[in-house]
Scaffold this active site. Structure first.
Site, short mmCIF file in Angstrom:
data_model
loop_
_atom_site.label_atom_id
_atom_site.label_comp_id
_atom_site.label_asym_id
_atom_site.label_seq_id
_atom_site.Cartn_x
_atom_site.Cartn_y
_atom_site.Cartn_z
N ASP A 357 0.85 -1.18 0.00
CA ASP A 357 0.00 0.00 0.00
C ASP A 357 0.89 1.24 0.00
O ASP A 357 2.08 1.16 0.30
CB ASP A 357 -0.97 0.00 1.18
CG ASP A 357 -0.26 -0.06 2.53
OD1 ASP A 357 0.96 -0.29 2.54
OD2 ASP A 357 -0.92 0.13 3.56
N ASP A 615 -3.08 -2.28 6.69
CA ASP A 615 -3.20 -1.72 8.04
C ASP A 615 -4.63 -1.68 8.55
O ASP A 615 -4.87 -1.55 9.75
CB ASP A 615 -2.60 -0.31 8.10
CG ASP A 615 -3.33 0.68 7.18
OD1 ASP A 615 -4.22 0.24 6.42
OD2 ASP A 615 -3.00 1.87 7.22
N ASP A 619 -8.35 -4.86 5.16
CA ASP A 619 -7.20 -5.50 4.53
C ASP A 619 -7.02 -6.93 5.02
O ASP A 619 -6.24 -7.69 4.44
CB ASP A 619 -5.91 -4.71 4.85
CG ASP A 619 -5.89 -3.35 4.17
OD1 ASP A 619 -6.48 -3.24 3.08
OD2 ASP A 619 -5.31 -2.42 4.72
#
Length: 1131
Positions: A357, A615, A619
């Site tokens: 990410d 995070d 996810d």
């Protein structure tokens, strides 16, 4: 314990009366169904209220109810210790010990049991220390809880929660205990309640998140998918729903991948050993007609069999591999990567694709707002807009966007004084907004402030149509400069009578890239890891960030991915199919959690080992699906719970450090695996062949001592200094087996050649001052004739009876009355010559055993230095512990070789005070004070004894060194044939050697130097972009990514657009550093090829070289995209 009054109707949610509140030591879990009682009754039952407990009350209840955790699963240390002696390898050693004691061989029995205990002690000590250290480091990951104590919200360790505590749970949290939800903060009577969404699939099997309202219960271990609410704790620890379920499954045990690998290697070793045991027994009992009458005196064949059984068993394998993994995990934890699943270390070593990410990993996640760039779209000025932004922030949760809005308004104290939050609607991934209901204290005015995704905020505005063009244009401008856009709106009232939202502004949020990310990405690619950016931000923001970081900009929005997946060929952008597109491109933007999951699955289906960072709570599915799920620093509880690796330090560099660390761990484990397979083959074939061909004996005691010295020293490999592989690693048992077998057979050949040279030739006697170890009768016959005459007189007949010797005559009853010089043969008494031959064979054989022992020990452990590296072993510095282990082990082996055991074990049919046991040059033998020798004619039950070989240890060292020289070339040949570590694909053995020479002066963790193009693998004719993709690049990609090469000579300059011609110009000059699907955007200006006098140039922001013209007319400016401009405010 308190009882609930009878008379509660079935299905009722109300209890008429509770007799007494919760008392000390009680939880009420078994007596009350908290899902069916009212909040008031729950408060009475728990003896608390919605304002929570005081610190004193909480401390008292903690003493009464105990900590909020499951009982420690730690086992009895004694059982753990004994467990190290309970595995197939240990069973084989234990069988050897049983055979030894059954044959009354006490010395071997004691040594074998001692070896088992030493191995268990080292394992127990090292693993215990590593486990304790890891637990200490992981203490920082202990779940936290926001709890109301003394009237204020504080954060504490969840383990300290007690029944009656009031906690705050919100998006991303793991529910820390069984709780009952309280009413929504600031909710008015009659107002429609917003439900919380809680994922409790792991507990109840529900596939979709459950909607929970006031009064509903949430179980410990479930995760919050949406919403924010206070809740009262009613059960903790083992009394929770999760705790009771865990107790039912506590006996289950999963077999790790490492255990599976060890089982396979153990099976290889055990099968090899058993085959040789069968061959030895068959040949010795069959061909050589050995007898076994029971007891130590009558069955030397079985003792000889123990040499193969004990020597071939890699008893230290479980210790070395498990300790290596444990110590490696501890080191990773110290470097900021805590392993939650030990086998993830192996998978991280094999990771070849990392989906990262953007926010917080590639960037700093330190947001800032440039007030000069704020775009008002209503009637408010910038200062008023910033005040509204501050009012929209919920500072309790400390979310980055909330904090930057709060801290960007300078007059924050007036907000605290003049306004009050009466209600807050938290962020969730579906709505992409937050709403704060505010009360202006002085006037009583109520209004609401909304912030979130600009498209969502715009859609809620009453004049959305008028603002649409302006907002979209500004969003594109922001994105082109790398800014994320945040929409802000407000409305009067509390929303009961309808809402008229007025959009106020677009706020630019800038999250700068980390200073080390660009270099880290280059390092990733140089380590064979393709980095893909997976971001929820707008495509233009992703591309701009990628440009800053030197990543490829071949990125697509999730909309394109969806259309391509559904068969829309127009969205493939030159790729053959959707799978190739996902596998090859540099990343995706505007993705949702379900897209992350799909990306991981596609890459895994294409035979990639995939790492995924995350995070947030959403996810978690992708983290769980990935081979290596990485929860970044400050991840939510849900993300941490799903991840295999939890980072305690921010940034991509921590992940790369963890990958390199994992590869080093893997390198140490494969080093030992190759070594132990080689040693099994070496011991079995060396002693098996000599025994079968020559009926030769080797004392079990020597092989046990060798195992103590060498296998004990192998623990040092767990701390060895290694250079991480440049390519992803994985267990390849076939390659390990083949390489181990070849090394083992080569070392067998070296020992066989030494044995043949020493015992069947006079080479050492002729070429050195050493005495002969030749045991052939043709050599011993004349020597013994001379020896007998030298000892008993020149007139003596060497073939006369042994009764001619005064010393030996006393030991034979048959010699009574014998007249010396008569030449009469005495029945059952050997001749002088026969006894001399027997003593010399005994002496030379005993010294040969010391020589062979020393050579096997030296050459065997020296193999470690070869198998630990792909380069030239003498130039690759090992760890200090490895050198020290080798030094001390071989000093011990050398001393043992010199002095031996003084003739232990003593022959069973023995004569004392030997007469003919001189060296071949007729000098008395050193270190043989007992003088006990076997009687001639008793060779069939001959005991293998050991006498120090003295100066022959120098021969053992020189012989081992000579044969060591060829081990590296053999290794390179094997690497080439088996393509070990991508050897054949990435380099020739000469390049490998050169690279190893370059590396030895560097710190082993870095290897910062580029060893090839910035893509995954070096370019070649069939793969000009250097891609690691399983599929061939499409022509459109080649055309799009080719760059010009300028070949400079004294008279002319030519430009080539042909990638194949580029390869002819120079290996390093190919396409510069391509901005290909997995490469960097461009190559530094004017890089000179290492392999030819050429200058390679690559485009950067559309430019070539310094001051040169662009290759094409395309501008560096990013044009507005046709895709949806909706950008999310968090990934």
């Amino acid at each position: 314990m308190a009882d609930i009054k009878e008379g509660v109707e079935e299905g009722s949610v109300k209890v008429d009366m509770i007799k007494e509140p919760l008392t000390q030591g009680d939880t009420g879990v078994d007596e009350v169904d908290f899902a069916k009682i009212t909040l008031d009754d729950a408060f009475k039952y728990l003896n608390c209220n919605k304002h929570g407990l005081s610190s004193a009350e909480a401390a008292a209840r903690l003493q009464q109810h105990g900590p909020n955790k499951l009982p420690d699963s730690s086992r009895n240390p004694v059982l753990v210790f004994l467990g190290y002696m309970w595995n197939p390898l240990a069973w084989a050693m234990e069988a050897a010990a049983i055979i030894s004691i059954a044959l009354l061989d006490v010395a071997d029995f004691v040594l074998i049991v001692g070896l088992l205990l030493i191995n268990a002690i080292i394992s127990f000590y090292e693993e215990s220390n590593a486990d304790k250290a890891i637990k200490a480091l992981t203490a920082a990951l202990a779940p936290k809880a926001m709890v109301v104590r003394d009237g204020a919200i504080v954060t504490i360790d969840a383990v300290n929660l007690v029944p009656g505590d009031v906690i705050l749970i919100r998006l991303g949290n793991i529910v820390p205990a069984d709780v009952k939800l309280l009413e929504e903060e600031g909710a008015d009577e009659g107002e429609q309640e917003a439900p919380m969404q809680i994922d409790q699939a792991a507990l109840t099997g529900e596939s979709l998140p459950a909607k929970k309202f006031t009064g509903d219960v949430a179980f410990s271990g479930s995760s919050i998918k949406q919403g924010e609410r206070h809740a009262v704790v009613y059960a903790t620890g083992v009394n929770t729903f999760f705790g009771r379920a865990a107790a039912l499954i506590s006996g289950t045990n999963n077999v790790s991948n490492l255990q599976t690998v060890m089982n396979k290697m153990s099976a290889i070793c055990i099968v090899t050993i058993l085959l040789w045991v069968v061959v030895e027994l068959a040949v010795q009992f069959g061909h050589y007609s050995h007898e076994c009458v029971g007891g130590r005196e009558g069955c030397p064949t079985l003792l000889n069999m123990l040499v193969v059984l004990v020597g071939g068993i890699p008893i230290a394998m479980p210790t070395v591999l498990s300790v290596t993994l444990a110590l490696g995990a501890y080191k990773l934890a110290r470097e900021g990567a805590i392993v939650t699943r030990m086998s993830a270390v192996e998978e991280m070593a094999g990771m070849d694709v990392l989906c990262s990410d953007k926010t917080g990993t590639l960037t700093l996640n330190k947001l800032s707002i440039d007030k000069s760039m704020v775009v008002p779209v209503g009637n408010m000025g910038v200062d008023e807009i910033m005040r509204m932004g501050a009012l929209s922030a919920n500072t309790v949760t400390e979310e980055p966007i909330d904090m930057v809005l709060w801290e960007s308004y300078p007059d924050r104290e007036t907000i605290k004084r003049d306004y009050k939050h009466t209600k807050y609607f938290p962020f969730n991934p579906n709505d992409k907004i937050t709403i704060a209901t505010c009360l202006e204290i002085a006037t009583g005015r109520v209004f609401r402030v909304l912030k979130g995704s600009p498209q969502v905020v715009l859609a809620k505005a009453w004049n959305a149509a008028e603002l649409d063009a302006t907002v979209n244009q500004k969003m594109v401008e922001f994105a082109n400069r790398g800014f994320r856009a945040l929409g802000l709106a407000m409305a009067d009232g509390d929303g009961k009578d309808g809402t008229k939202w007025e959009m106020l502004a677009l706020l630019p949020l800038f999250d700068p890239p980390r200073h080390d990310t660009k270099e880290t990405i280059e390092h990733c690619q140089n380590q064979g890891i393709q980095v893909k950016m997976i971001t929820g931000d707008h495509l233009l923001i992703g591309k701009e960030t990628a440009k800053m970081l030197g990543m490829g900009t071949e990125m697509f929005p999730s909309e394109v991915m969806i259309k391509a997946r559904n068969g829309d060929a127009s969205q493939l952008h030159g790729y053959k199919n959707f799978v190739e597109m996902v596998e090859t491109c540099n990343g995706f933007a505007q993705v949702f959690p379900e897209h992350k999951f799909e990306i991981v699955k596609i890459l895994q289906d294409s035979n990639h080992v995939v790492g995924m960072t995350g995070d947030g709570v959403n996810d978690a599915p992708a983290l769980k699906k990935a081979d290596v799920g990485v929860a970044v620093a400050d991840a939510t509880d849900a993300a941490r719970g799903a991840a295999d690796i939890v980072l305690t330090e921010p940034g991509l560099s921590t992940i790369v450090t963890a990958v390199i660390g994992a590869r080093k761990i893997f390198q140490r484990m494969t080093t030992y695996s190759k070594y132990t397979i080689a040693m099994t083959f070496r011991i079995c074939f060396t002693f098996g062949l000599i025994t079968v061909i020559y009926d030769w004996y080797f004392p079990t005691i020597l092989i046990v001592i060798m195992a103590v010295f060498n296998d004990g020293a192998m623990i040092a490999l767990s701390k060895d200094r290694v250079v991480a592989s440049k390519t992803p690693n994985s267990w390849n048992i076939t390659n390990i087996f083949i390489m181990g077998m070849v090394y083992g057979l080569y070392l067998t050949l070296s020992t066989w050649a030494l044995y043949q040279t020493a015992t069947k030739t006079t080479f050492f006697e002729d070429k050195t001052p050493l005495h002969s170890l030749n045991d052939q009768y043709s050599v011993l016959q004349p020597w013994c004739e001379d020896e007998v005459r030298a000892k008993l007189g020149q007139t003596i007949d060497p073939y006369a009876s042994l009764c001619e010797s005064n010393s030996y005559a006393k030991q034979f009853d048959e010699c009574e009355g014998y007249q010396k010089g008569s030449g009469v043969q005495v029945e059952d008494v050997p001749t002088l010559h026969a006894q001399c031959v027997t003593e010399q064979r005994y002496l030379r054989g005993a010294m040969t055993r010391s020589l062979i022992y020393t050579q096997v020990s030296i050459s065997g452990q020296a193999l470690v230095f070869v198998v630990r590296t792909a380069g030239y072993s003498l130039m690759e510095r090992a760890g200090t512990s490895t050198y020290l282990a080798f030094f001390f082990a071989q000093v011990g082996a050398t001393l043992f070789g010199i002095f031996g055991l003084g003739g232990f074990e003593k022959p069973r049919h023995q004569l004392e005070d030997c007469q003919f046991c001189d060296y071949s040059f007729h000098e008395p033998v050193d270190w043989f004070d007992s003088g006990i020798v076997p009687e001639s004619g008793t060779e069939s039950d001959f005991t293998a004894s050991v006498i120090g070989c003295g100066g022959y240890v120098i021969v053992a060292w020189i012989w081992s060194a000579i044969w060591y020289v060829l081990l590296d070339p053999i290794k390179w040949i094997l690497f080439w044939i088996l393509n070990e570590e991508g050897f054949r694909d990435t380099m020739s053995w000469r390049e490998s050697t050169k690279r190893s020479l370059d590396r030895r002066s560097k710190d082993d963790i870095g290897d910062k130097e580029f060893t090839g193009p910035s893509g995954m693998v070096p370019a070649n004719y069939s793969n000009p972009l250097g891609r690691a993709s399983m599929s061939k690049p499409v022509s459109a990609v080649l055309d799009r990514k080719s760059a010009s090469l300028v070949a400079i000579n004294r008279n002319s300059m030519t430009v080539s657009q042909d990638p194949n011609r580029a390869l002819n110009i120079g290996r390093r000059s190919m396409i510069g550093r391509p901005s290909g699907p997995v490469g960097r955007t461009s190559m530094p200006l004017g890089r000179i090829s290492r392999t030819s006098n050429t200058l390679s140039t690559g485009s950067k922001d559309g430019q070539i070289g310094r001051g040169s013209k662009p290759l094409n007319s395309s501008s560096a400016e990013i044009k507005p995209d046709k895709y949806d401009f909706a950008s999310t405010i968090r990934e």
